[in-house]
Enzyme design. Structure first.
Site, PDB file in Angstrom:
ATOM      1  N   GLU A  59      40.678 -18.746 -14.602  1.00 25.41           N
ATOM      2  CA  GLU A  59      39.507 -19.484 -15.073  1.00 25.41           C
ATOM      3  C   GLU A  59      39.522 -20.865 -14.414  1.00 25.41           C
ATOM      4  O   GLU A  59      40.562 -21.340 -13.952  1.00 25.41           O
ATOM      5  CB  GLU A  59      39.543 -19.627 -16.596  1.00 25.41           C
ATOM      6  CG  GLU A  59      39.313 -18.301 -17.309  1.00 25.41           C
ATOM      7  CD  GLU A  59      39.258 -18.445 -18.823  1.00 25.41           C
ATOM      8  OE1 GLU A  59      39.383 -19.587 -19.332  1.00 25.41           O
ATOM      9  OE2 GLU A  59      39.112 -17.412 -19.504  1.00 25.41           O
ATOM     10  N   ARG A  94      18.709 -13.048   1.955  1.00 25.47           N
ATOM     11  CA  ARG A  94      18.520 -11.868   2.819  1.00 25.47           C
ATOM     12  C   ARG A  94      18.406 -10.595   1.980  1.00 25.47           C
ATOM     13  O   ARG A  94      17.912  -9.585   2.461  1.00 25.47           O
ATOM     14  CB  ARG A  94      19.674 -11.764   3.823  1.00 25.47           C
ATOM     15  CG  ARG A  94      19.707 -12.971   4.757  1.00 25.47           C
ATOM     16  CD  ARG A  94      20.933 -12.987   5.621  1.00 25.47           C
ATOM     17  NE  ARG A  94      20.875 -11.993   6.676  1.00 25.47           N
ATOM     18  CZ  ARG A  94      21.899 -11.720   7.481  1.00 25.47           C
ATOM     19  NH1 ARG A  94      23.042 -12.347   7.339  1.00 25.47           N
ATOM     20  NH2 ARG A  94      21.783 -10.808   8.421  1.00 25.47           N
ATOM     21  N   GLN A  95      18.874 -10.668   0.724  1.00 22.03           N
ATOM     22  CA  GLN A  95      18.739  -9.494  -0.166  1.00 22.03           C
ATOM     23  C   GLN A  95      17.437  -9.655  -0.953  1.00 22.03           C
ATOM     24  O   GLN A  95      17.448  -9.926  -2.149  1.00 22.03           O
ATOM     25  CB  GLN A  95      19.936  -9.409  -1.104  1.00 22.03           C
ATOM     26  CG  GLN A  95      21.249  -9.151  -0.387  1.00 22.03           C
ATOM     27  CD  GLN A  95      22.378  -8.890  -1.363  1.00 22.03           C
ATOM     28  OE1 GLN A  95      22.183  -8.292  -2.425  1.00 22.03           O
ATOM     29  NE2 GLN A  95      23.572  -9.353  -1.030  1.00 22.03           N
ATOM     30  N   HIS A 146      16.212 -18.708   4.585  1.00 22.62           N
ATOM     31  CA  HIS A 146      15.875 -17.458   5.274  1.00 22.62           C
ATOM     32  C   HIS A 146      14.785 -16.736   4.478  1.00 22.62           C
ATOM     33  O   HIS A 146      15.072 -15.912   3.613  1.00 22.62           O
ATOM     34  CB  HIS A 146      17.124 -16.588   5.400  1.00 22.62           C
ATOM     35  CG  HIS A 146      16.883 -15.332   6.190  1.00 22.62           C
ATOM     36  ND1 HIS A 146      16.801 -15.318   7.565  1.00 22.62           N
ATOM     37  CD2 HIS A 146      16.681 -14.054   5.799  1.00 22.62           C
ATOM     38  CE1 HIS A 146      16.575 -14.091   7.981  1.00 22.62           C
ATOM     39  NE2 HIS A 146      16.499 -13.295   6.920  1.00 22.62           N
ATOM     40  N   ASP A 204      14.690 -12.921  17.750  1.00 28.31           N
ATOM     41  CA  ASP A 204      13.869 -11.965  16.986  1.00 28.31           C
ATOM     42  C   ASP A 204      12.591 -12.638  16.494  1.00 28.31           C
ATOM     43  O   ASP A 204      12.427 -13.859  16.617  1.00 28.31           O
ATOM     44  CB  ASP A 204      14.668 -11.348  15.819  1.00 28.31           C
ATOM     45  CG  ASP A 204      15.147 -12.371  14.796  1.00 28.31           C
ATOM     46  OD1 ASP A 204      14.629 -13.510  14.792  1.00 28.31           O
ATOM     47  OD2 ASP A 204      16.037 -12.030  14.007  1.00 28.31           O
ATOM     48  N   LYS A 254      13.948  -7.655  18.158  1.00 29.93           N
ATOM     49  CA  LYS A 254      15.236  -7.142  17.677  1.00 29.93           C
ATOM     50  C   LYS A 254      15.001  -5.975  16.735  1.00 29.93           C
ATOM     51  O   LYS A 254      14.068  -5.998  15.939  1.00 29.93           O
ATOM     52  CB  LYS A 254      15.972  -8.270  16.925  1.00 29.93           C
ATOM     53  CG  LYS A 254      17.314  -7.856  16.322  1.00 29.93           C
ATOM     54  CD  LYS A 254      18.024  -9.049  15.686  1.00 29.93           C
ATOM     55  CE  LYS A 254      17.590  -9.279  14.260  1.00 29.93           C
ATOM     56  NZ  LYS A 254      18.296 -10.407  13.637  1.00 29.93           N
ATOM     57  N   ARG A 282      17.291  -4.040  13.868  1.00 32.59           N
ATOM     58  CA  ARG A 282      18.572  -4.027  13.158  1.00 32.59           C
ATOM     59  C   ARG A 282      18.899  -2.593  12.739  1.00 32.59           C
ATOM     60  O   ARG A 282      18.088  -1.942  12.085  1.00 32.59           O
ATOM     61  CB  ARG A 282      18.510  -4.950  11.931  1.00 32.59           C
ATOM     62  CG  ARG A 282      19.812  -5.019  11.162  1.00 32.59           C
ATOM     63  CD  ARG A 282      19.816  -6.090  10.089  1.00 32.59           C
ATOM     64  NE  ARG A 282      19.980  -7.431  10.598  1.00 32.59           N
ATOM     65  CZ  ARG A 282      21.132  -7.936  11.047  1.00 32.59           C
ATOM     66  NH1 ARG A 282      22.220  -7.186  11.064  1.00 32.59           N
ATOM     67  NH2 ARG A 282      21.191  -9.179  11.481  1.00 32.59           N
ATOM     68  N   ASP A 327      18.215 -19.716  16.523  1.00 33.79           N
ATOM     69  CA  ASP A 327      17.964 -18.856  15.359  1.00 33.79           C
ATOM     70  C   ASP A 327      18.286 -19.635  14.088  1.00 33.79           C
ATOM     71  O   ASP A 327      18.861 -20.724  14.148  1.00 33.79           O
ATOM     72  CB  ASP A 327      18.836 -17.589  15.460  1.00 33.79           C
ATOM     73  CG  ASP A 327      18.249 -16.418  14.688  1.00 33.79           C
ATOM     74  OD1 ASP A 327      17.191 -16.581  14.036  1.00 33.79           O
ATOM     75  OD2 ASP A 327      18.851 -15.324  14.737  1.00 33.79           O
TER      76      ASP A 327
HETATM   77  O1  PRP Z   1      24.641 -12.896  12.994  1.00 35.36           O
HETATM   78  P1  PRP Z   1      23.986 -11.701  12.401  1.00 35.36           P
HETATM   79  O2  PRP Z   1      24.919 -10.907  11.535  1.00 35.36           O
HETATM   80  O3  PRP Z   1      23.301 -10.858  13.422  1.00 35.36           O
HETATM   81  O4  PRP Z   1      22.892 -12.214  11.365  1.00 35.36           O
HETATM   82  C1  PRP Z   1      22.001 -13.240  11.664  1.00 35.36           C
HETATM   83  C2  PRP Z   1      20.620 -12.698  11.862  1.00 35.36           C
HETATM   84  O5  PRP Z   1      20.192 -12.017  10.669  1.00 35.36           O
HETATM   85  C3  PRP Z   1      18.988 -12.587  10.189  1.00 35.36           C
HETATM   86  O6  PRP Z   1      17.882 -11.884  10.641  1.00 35.36           O
HETATM   87  P2  PRP Z   1      17.542 -10.373  10.218  1.00 35.36           P
HETATM   88  O7  PRP Z   1      16.073 -10.296  10.159  1.00 35.36           O
HETATM   89  O8  PRP Z   1      18.264  -9.425  11.095  1.00 35.36           O
HETATM   90  O9  PRP Z   1      18.162 -10.294   8.804  1.00 35.36           O
HETATM   91  P3  PRP Z   1      17.553  -9.746   7.468  1.00 35.36           P
HETATM   92  O10 PRP Z   1      17.032  -8.412   7.761  1.00 35.36           O
HETATM   93  O11 PRP Z   1      18.779  -9.747   6.641  1.00 35.36           O
HETATM   94  O12 PRP Z   1      16.509 -10.742   7.019  1.00 35.36           O
HETATM   95  C4  PRP Z   1      18.962 -13.972  10.784  1.00 35.36           C
HETATM   96  O13 PRP Z   1      17.655 -14.471  10.878  1.00 35.36           O
HETATM   97  C5  PRP Z   1      19.639 -13.805  12.118  1.00 35.36           C
HETATM   98  O14 PRP Z   1      18.715 -13.407  13.114  1.00 35.36           O
END
Ligand code: PRP
Length: 292
Positions: free
Chosen positions: A38, A94-95, A127, A168, A191, A193, A218
């Site tokens: 804790e 990002r989630q 983001h 991207d 890009k 993913r 970026d």
């Molecule tokens: O260094 P990395 O592991 O490549 O992550 C970084 C990248 O991920 C995110 O975009 P992206 O749109 O791919 O992420 P998201 O889908 O999670 O929004 C961010 O804008 C970078 O471009």
């Protein structure tokens, strides 16, 4: 209103810089771990009518959250007039969707948690990908500090004849603003993913700008794969080694080695996260935003 800066552990350098810019006192929040894991959190009690500004960047967020929650609650109990969070990097954005059944949409849950704890939350270029505003992530008290001007100033001072290239589509917002500020050409790659550590990057036609130094720009470097793939594509097309500039150097383990192996000349980030790559200091922009 009187103001005091309270640094969570690991955030002292930015807090001190911020305090110096604003002429405010600063202090560190003490966090001691008990044997049962804790946390005992101790803050500097606020003076009457004082605003308490907690500085806690939120990369690698999970172990930081409980001490932050306890510090915010304690400052409020002890009579702070306002409790504000400066989190230059805001986690979990990002989630922002339920990609598979049953997954947490962490952006909203996390945003609503912070919204309940703080009177205001300042963050740097968050983001926002599928979500367009912090309010859409449940953070109605969120305020965004844009730092394209700071990125542009660093590039202008350190790179002769740059070509600003985003890896991207989402990077276009920074690319176009930075390029315009320093009167350089800007272009954006595409890009796809495929997974946490797997992306493919396709360059646009850059032939009009041969002879310039490519600067990959970026918002985040996390695993490093986005920047590495963009760098590899540039090298394969006969360009010189690029410089990578990002707002947030999350830099997961191995990211810098990956970038080195992709023949990147230099990696530069802001001090939104205290990394060795942090060459662009944000305290000035954050102090101005706190006073706005
Ligand atoms: O260094 P990395 O592991 O490549 O992550 C970084 C990248 O991920 C995110 O975009 P992206 O749109 O791919 O992420 P998201 O889908 O999670 O929004 C961010 O804008 C970078 O471009």
């Amino acid at each position: 209103m009187k103001r005091r800066i309270h640094a969570l552990p690991g955030n002292q350098a930015l807090a001190e810089d911020l305090a110096r810019h604003g002429g405010w006192p600063w202090t560190t929040v003490q966090v001691r771990r008990f044997p049962d894991e804790e946390s005992l959190v101790t803050v500097t009690p606020p003076e009457k009518g004082e605003e308490a500004v907690l500085v806690c960047t939120l990369d690698r967020p999970d172990p930081k959250l409980l001490p932050l929650l306890l510090a915010a609650g304690t400052l409020r109990e002890l009579g702070a007039a306002r409790v504000v969070l400066v989190a230059p990097y805001l986690a979990y954005l990002r989630q922002d969707a339920r990609f598979h059944p049953g997954e947490a949409v962490a952006a909203g849950i996390f945003g609503r948690l912070l919204d309940g704890l703080f009177d205001a939350v300042l963050t740097v270029d968050p983001h926002l990908h599928r979500l367009r505003t912090l309010a859409e992530a449940g953070l109605s008290r969120g305020r965004v500090v844009h730092v394209a001007a700071d990125l542009a100033a660093w590039i202008a001072a350190h790179v002769a004849h740059p070509l600003i290239l985003g890896p991207d589509a989402e990077s276009a917002q920074w690319v176009h603003e930075v390029a315009a500020r320093i009167d350089a050409p800007g272009a954006v790659a595409s890009k796809v993913r495929h997974g946490d550590r797997a992306v493919t990057v396709t360059l646009p036609d850059l032939s009009a700008w041969r002879g310039r130094t490519p600067v990959l720009l970026d918002d985040i470097i996390a695993s490093g794969h986005t920047m590495a793939e963009a760098a590899r594509a540039l090298r394969a097309a006969g360009w010189p080694t690029p410089i990578c500039v990002a707002v947030h150097g999350v830099l997961a383990e191995g990211a810098l080695d990956l970038l080195r192996s992709a023949d990147v000349a230099r990696v530069v980030t802001t001090d939104s996260i205290a990394q060795h790559t942090a060459r662009i200091r944000l305290a000035g922009a954050l102090a101005t935003a706190l006073d706005a």
